[in-house]
Design an enzyme around this catalytic site. Sequence first.
Site, PDB file in Angstrom:
ATOM      1  CB  CYS A 117     -26.162  78.063 133.655  1.00 45.60           C
ATOM      2  SG  CYS A 117     -24.514  77.646 134.177  1.00 45.60           S
ATOM      3  N   GLY A 118     -27.740  74.728 133.447  1.00 44.12           N
ATOM      4  CA  GLY A 118     -27.844  73.571 132.564  1.00 44.12           C
ATOM      5  C   GLY A 118     -26.495  72.963 132.247  1.00 44.12           C
TER       6      GLY A 118
END
Lengths: 84, 290
Positions: free
Chosen positions: B91-92
């Site tokens: 998720c970055g």
Amino acid sequence: MPLHFELVTPARLVLSEEVHQVVVPGTEGEFGVLEGHAPFTSTVKDGVIRVWRSENGHPEEIPVKGGFAEVSAKGLTVLAEHVG
Amino acid sequence: MASLKELKLRINSVKSTQKITKAKQMVAAAKLRKAQAAAEAARPYATRLADVVGSLASRVTLSESSPRLLAGTGKDQVHLLVVANSDRGLCGAFNSNIVKAAKLKAHELTAQGKTVVFYLVGRKGRVPIRRDFPKAIIGSFDTTTVREAGFTEAEAIAQELLALYDAGKFDIAHLFFGKFRSALVQEPTVQQIVPVPAPKAAVSDGAVVQYEPDEETILAELLPRYLRTQIFGALLENAASEQGASMTAMDNATRNAGELIKKLTIQYNRSRQAAITTELVEIIAGAEAL
């Protein structure tokens, strides 16, 4: 005259409708709320809320836990941590 | 120059990576919608409770007998940082942003001579915080066992925090989580949770309200509940943010993979053509020599 009754849990708005009367198990005794009740705030002990949709009907029973009731000019709001 | 076979293998590998990132993106999009709906559904309760706590707190004057959750311990030596992260990656920079904000605050407080301790929620914050503050973690809450963190988890976390507070393990607690702005923007946010900052009182309609039992007793009962709601709200925001961040990150990854595939395919075709040309030249040269 109907009473506006809302039952809210942290997860969602369980109930929001016009009813005749609601009986709430307050910490210092049960109390019934009809339309036009004076502003009032109380904690609610674990128990059953009874909701009368009409004057002569049968009450609907809703078990609640960890609750709190607020009566204002807008109606009755019960905040409960667990419902059912 | 890589051989034809190597190129082919490379292309296939990037293609399967792209498949994964694309799938994860779609899953995140679906989950985001759900998480957003959950966050929205929790709002009425939170606002009502904040209203009531606010109006009660404005009536009660702070004194010795006031609930400690509102009045505090009278010191501000030990600060607890509650850091809420997600359990999964992909998720970055979502988790590292939250951790970064927490570390910044921790360094700032240490520079002021305060003691900093941590309470961690979720799996992804543990390693980076342990690396910098190996001895400061006094508790953590595992959310890996449940599909999505709900009110039961918030209750358990609040209970543990209250136990730590009553035991005098900290004086002030801050909560770190990712606030959901949109699918593209998640803001790492700090919020003080203990002592409870009294929410602004709603404009009263002038009516005299009766309290049963008295204001202070109600307030004492409502404060832990208010804390639970705050934590619950943070968990929901976090869940929505995680999915939003994941969706954006995976969208980028899918696009990058697509570009890489295009580049590799061109390279593959060029080398294939070069090989064919070389072969032809060899045959023609051979025929001419006869």
